[in-house]
Design an enzyme around this catalytic site. Structure first.
Site, short mmCIF file in Angstrom:
data_model
loop_
_atom_site.label_atom_id
_atom_site.label_comp_id
_atom_site.label_asym_id
_atom_site.label_seq_id
_atom_site.Cartn_x
_atom_site.Cartn_y
_atom_site.Cartn_z
N GLY A 105 -26.39 -8.84 -11.99
CA GLY A 105 -26.01 -8.09 -10.79
C GLY A 105 -25.90 -6.60 -11.04
O GLY A 105 -26.35 -5.78 -10.24
N ARG A 145 -37.42 -17.21 -29.70
CA ARG A 145 -36.96 -17.10 -28.32
C ARG A 145 -37.66 -15.93 -27.61
O ARG A 145 -38.07 -14.97 -28.25
CB ARG A 145 -35.44 -16.85 -28.27
CG ARG A 145 -34.57 -17.99 -28.79
CD ARG A 145 -34.60 -19.21 -27.89
NE ARG A 145 -33.72 -20.26 -28.36
CZ ARG A 145 -34.09 -21.25 -29.18
NH1 ARG A 145 -35.34 -21.31 -29.62
NH2 ARG A 145 -33.23 -22.18 -29.55
N LYS A 159 -20.73 -9.23 -33.43
CA LYS A 159 -20.54 -9.58 -34.84
C LYS A 159 -20.93 -8.42 -35.76
O LYS A 159 -20.24 -8.11 -36.73
CB LYS A 159 -21.42 -10.79 -35.16
CG LYS A 159 -20.69 -11.92 -35.83
CD LYS A 159 -21.66 -13.05 -36.13
CE LYS A 159 -20.93 -14.36 -36.00
NZ LYS A 159 -21.75 -15.50 -36.37
N HIS A 183 -24.10 -15.49 -25.36
CA HIS A 183 -25.45 -15.85 -25.81
C HIS A 183 -25.78 -15.13 -27.11
O HIS A 183 -25.01 -14.32 -27.60
CB HIS A 183 -26.46 -15.56 -24.70
CG HIS A 183 -26.34 -16.49 -23.55
ND1 HIS A 183 -26.02 -16.08 -22.28
CD2 HIS A 183 -26.47 -17.84 -23.48
CE1 HIS A 183 -25.96 -17.13 -21.47
NE2 HIS A 183 -26.23 -18.21 -22.17
N TYR A 243 -25.01 -29.16 -15.64
CA TYR A 243 -25.45 -27.83 -15.20
C TYR A 243 -26.94 -27.84 -14.85
O TYR A 243 -27.36 -27.34 -13.81
CB TYR A 243 -25.16 -26.82 -16.32
CG TYR A 243 -25.64 -25.42 -16.05
CD1 TYR A 243 -24.91 -24.57 -15.21
CD2 TYR A 243 -26.81 -24.92 -16.62
CE1 TYR A 243 -25.34 -23.27 -14.96
CE2 TYR A 243 -27.25 -23.63 -16.38
CZ TYR A 243 -26.51 -22.81 -15.54
OH TYR A 243 -26.94 -21.53 -15.29
N ILE A 261 -31.66 -13.53 -20.94
CA ILE A 261 -31.37 -12.18 -20.44
C ILE A 261 -30.41 -11.50 -21.41
O ILE A 261 -29.48 -12.13 -21.92
CB ILE A 261 -30.69 -12.23 -19.05
CG1 ILE A 261 -31.32 -13.28 -18.14
CG2 ILE A 261 -30.71 -10.87 -18.38
CD1 ILE A 261 -30.46 -13.61 -16.92
N PRO A 269 -35.50 -17.07 -15.16
CA PRO A 269 -35.61 -16.10 -16.25
C PRO A 269 -35.47 -16.79 -17.61
O PRO A 269 -34.87 -17.86 -17.71
CB PRO A 269 -34.41 -15.17 -16.00
CG PRO A 269 -33.46 -15.92 -15.15
CD PRO A 269 -34.17 -17.10 -14.54
N THR A 270 -36.04 -16.16 -18.64
CA THR A 270 -35.74 -16.61 -20.01
C THR A 270 -34.43 -15.94 -20.43
O THR A 270 -33.63 -15.59 -19.58
CB THR A 270 -36.93 -16.30 -20.95
OG1 THR A 270 -37.40 -14.98 -20.71
CG2 THR A 270 -38.07 -17.28 -20.75
N GLY A 324 -22.48 -10.84 -8.21
CA GLY A 324 -23.08 -9.50 -8.28
C GLY A 324 -22.48 -8.56 -9.31
O GLY A 324 -22.93 -7.42 -9.41
#
Length: 319
Positions: A18, A213, A192, A184, A141, A171, A168-169, A13
């Site tokens: 969360g 994406r 960066k 990600h 995974y 996030i 979900p795609t 959470g």
């Protein structure tokens, strides 16, 4: 049902998802009359059955939203496939079985688009989860996550439980992991770009920038998860995503981040680095058929919010 006694337990959470849920329930009247508990890893090790039993005994949840997982970047997944499989399997099994024992009315578990087969047609949809093996790089995974869907059905058939899952795609949003190694794509690029602006260097984006994406802002995902809790009564998984038409290239994302950061230097694409899969398009037709009028935050607005949060919280942000 006496709403005041309703407890919603959220595992994992304190992360990106969360924190977004904690934000959106502030604006929902029903949630204000419920007891929402957001667990962190400090509240107990979910891979240990005794610890999970204690958590359920203490909070006596009516509903559970299971977001906790052992996650990592590509390289980490490739090196530790057994760890990713076992830890996620243990966590999921403990949470599911405790939901059964404690009579939880509904369990929503979070899957990932990596559960889909490696070799597939696009767009992917909810009926295709088990159509072939996942990509070998994160098989541990992906299979642990895929088995949640299998067990949701088994728990329904054997015990009459109301277990379901959301997919979900990508996030993104505040409270993300902004690591440039393990994070990600959006948080990694935000970090960066921040450093490039601060140090007066080029903003270097790995790869050609051509892959496409779908990105979903964290509070959109949280709002839709709340809708699933209140309204979605099927055991079948549901993809929570923007539409196929909202797919964007990594190049466009990078340029949006540069604009949001006020970066005026040079944006460089390092084509010696690999691009990964060209596309992973997911269909949100099922969501749209059930909730046609939901309005998503635009990519431009979402990126600006994520950038502003990172700049304001640079010292404390996970990176």
């Amino acid at each position: 049902m006496d709403v005041r006694k309703t407890t919603v337990l959220v595992t994992g959470g304190t992360g990106l998802f969360g924190k977004a849920l904690a934000e959106v329930i502030q604006k929902e009247k029903q949630a204000q009359e419920e007891n929402w508990v957001f667990l962190s890893s400090k509240d107990g090790n979910l891979t240990e059955r005794a610890a999970v039993d204690q958590i359920f005994e203490r909070h006596k949840p009516t509903y559970v939203i299971h977001l906790a997982a052992k996650v990592g970047g590509l390289f980490h997944n490739m090196r530790k496939k057994v760890d990713f499989f076992r830890e996620n399997m243990l966590m999921n099994d403990n949470v599911m079985e405790c939901c059964r024992i404690h009579g939880v009315k509904k369990l929503i578990s979070c899957l990932s688009t990596c559960v889909f087969p490696d070799k597939t047609t696009f767009p992917i949809d909810e009926t295709m989860v088990h159509n072939g093996p996942p990509h070998p790089s994160n098989v541990g995974y992906a299979l642990a996550k895929r088995l949640i869907d299998v067990m949701n059905l088994c728990y329904k058939e054997q015990h009459g439980m109301n277990f379901t899952s959301i997919i979900p795609t990508n996030i993104y949003g505040p409270h993300d992991n902004f690591s440039m190694e393990d994070g990600h794509v959006i948080p990694g690029l935000i970090h960066k770009c921040y450093l490039a602006k601060r140090d007066g260097t080029d903003f270097v984006i790995w790869g050609s920038g051509s892959p496409l994406r779908q990105f979903i802002y964290s509070t959109d995902l949280a709002q839709l998860t709340l809708w699933v809790l209140r309204n979605y009564e099927s055991v079948e998984p549901i993809i929570l995503s923007v539409g196929e038409e909202d797919e964007v290239s990594i190049k466009d994302v990078g340029l949006q981040i540069a604009k949001a950061m006020g970066f005026e230097g040079k944006v460089v694409f390092d084509t010696t680095k690999s691009d990964g899969a060209y596309k992973k398009t997911a269909s949100n037709n099922k969501l749209r058929s059930l909730y046609p009028d939901y309005k998503f935050i635009s990519m431009e607005e979402g990126v600006q919010k994520a950038v502003d949060w990172f700049v304001a919280n640079y010292e404390q942000a996970r990176k």
